[in-house]
Design an enzyme around this catalytic site. Structure first.
Site, PDB file in Angstrom:
ATOM      1  N   THR A  56      77.038  65.931  97.595  1.00 49.22           N
ATOM      2  CA  THR A  56      76.175  65.550  98.724  1.00 49.22           C
ATOM      3  C   THR A  56      76.765  64.284  99.320  1.00 49.22           C
ATOM      4  OG1 THR A  56      74.748  64.103  97.400  1.00 49.22           O
ATOM      5  CG2 THR A  56      74.109  66.419  97.530  1.00 49.22           C
ATOM      6  N   ALA A  96      76.185  62.192  93.834  1.00 47.08           N
ATOM      7  CA  ALA A  96      75.164  61.449  94.586  1.00 47.08           C
ATOM      8  C   ALA A  96      75.791  60.123  95.007  1.00 47.08           C
ATOM      9  CB  ALA A  96      73.943  61.214  93.701  1.00 47.08           C
ATOM     10  N   VAL A 130      78.578  59.654  90.248  1.00 49.08           N
ATOM     11  CA  VAL A 130      78.325  58.623  91.270  1.00 49.08           C
ATOM     12  C   VAL A 130      79.474  58.618  92.277  1.00 49.08           C
ATOM     13  CG1 VAL A 130      77.967  56.170  91.701  1.00 49.08           C
ATOM     14  CG2 VAL A 130      76.974  57.242  89.651  1.00 49.08           C
ATOM     15  N   LYS A 131      79.068  58.846  93.535  1.00 48.51           N
ATOM     16  CA  LYS A 131      80.062  58.924  94.606  1.00 48.51           C
ATOM     17  C   LYS A 131      80.186  57.549  95.272  1.00 48.51           C
ATOM     18  CE  LYS A 131      81.132  62.536  97.994  1.00 48.51           C
ATOM     19  NZ  LYS A 131      80.530  63.486  98.946  1.00 48.51           N
ATOM     20  N   LEU A 132      81.439  57.107  95.392  1.00 44.79           N
ATOM     21  CA  LEU A 132      81.702  55.751  95.901  1.00 44.79           C
ATOM     22  C   LEU A 132      82.745  55.824  97.000  1.00 44.79           C
ATOM     23  CD1 LEU A 132      82.344  54.617  92.281  1.00 44.79           C
ATOM     24  CD2 LEU A 132      80.491  53.601  93.634  1.00 44.79           C
TER      25      LEU A 132
END
Ligand code: G3P
Length: 218
Positions: A27, A58, A84-86
């Site tokens: 997402t 996310a 965890v998307k960074l």
């Protein structure tokens, strides 16, 4: 190649999960804004994790390492499958290293160059997301980036998985597979296009018509 669905739309996610065709979900804040309405996005992430048994990316929205870490830790608490998307910025890379050291899986996103992908790997990212379609949008060669990252990662044995992103049509998916991307993320529309072939439709129509002449049942 793992197939990830690039959406926060729960009905689309259920449809693809029911067909057992997807390995995970990605997402981003724009996709969440499209579907969340008044709901708390954290609840939606939890629901996605209940539907799909695989990585669910996310994304943080902070722009400095400390905020990204706080947000990333909160997101990681939602479910074991949260990745965890960074963003691929200096601060994002620092947050990636810290989360990796804590044992939290990460997806470094908004990658548009091989040099950026190299740094994502050095920061210990679980996934790097090169955006193929957005490079094509500005008359670049998006798929060339996947080729080059594959070569660099193989040359040096980096374990970061290449998650080909911003895939806009089936040919993007096929080329990613041929190059050896570890995963590809695509909108639901593209997933279902992968199944379509006019010769399949024509062939099936003819088989059914011929069978009907028998007046028999199976
Ligand atoms: O989720 C990241 C990426 O897949 C976005 O795709 O089509 O908005 O460039 P797109």
């Amino acid at each position: 190649m793992k197939i990830f669905l690039d959406t926060a739309d729960l009905s689309e996610i259920r449809r693809a999960a029911d067909a057992t065709l997807i390995d995970g979900i990605t997402t981003n804040p724009s996709l969440m804004a499209k579907t969340a309405g008044n709901r708390d996005p954290k609840e939606i992430y939890r629901e996605i994790c209940d539907i799909v048994d695989g990585p669910v990316s996310a994304e943080v929205v902070g722009t400095n390492k400390e905020t990204m870490l706080t947000e990333g830790r909160k997101l990681a608490q939602i479910h074991d499958n949260i990745v965890v998307k960074l963003p691929l910025t200096e601060e994002g890379l620092k947050a990636c290293r810290a989360l990796t050291d804590e044992g939290t899986p990460t997806n470094v996103t908004l990658c548009f160059s091989v040099s950026q992908a190299l740094l994502a790997a050095k920061a210990g990212a679980t996934f790097v997301s090169p955006f193929v379609g957005r490079i094509d949008d500005i008359s670049g060669e998006g798929m060339q980036l996947i080729h080059q990252i594959r070569q660099v990662y193989d040359n040096y044995g980096f374990e970061t998985q290449i998650l080909a992103a911003s895939l806009r049509h089936p040919q993007h998916v096929v080329e990613s597979m041929l190059i050896g991307a570890d995963a590809g993320t695509m909108p639901p529309k593209v997933l279902w296009m992968l199944a379509k072939h006019p010769l399949t439709d024509q062939g099936l129509e003819a088989f059914l018509a011929d069978w009907a002449t028998l007046g028999a049942e199976i």
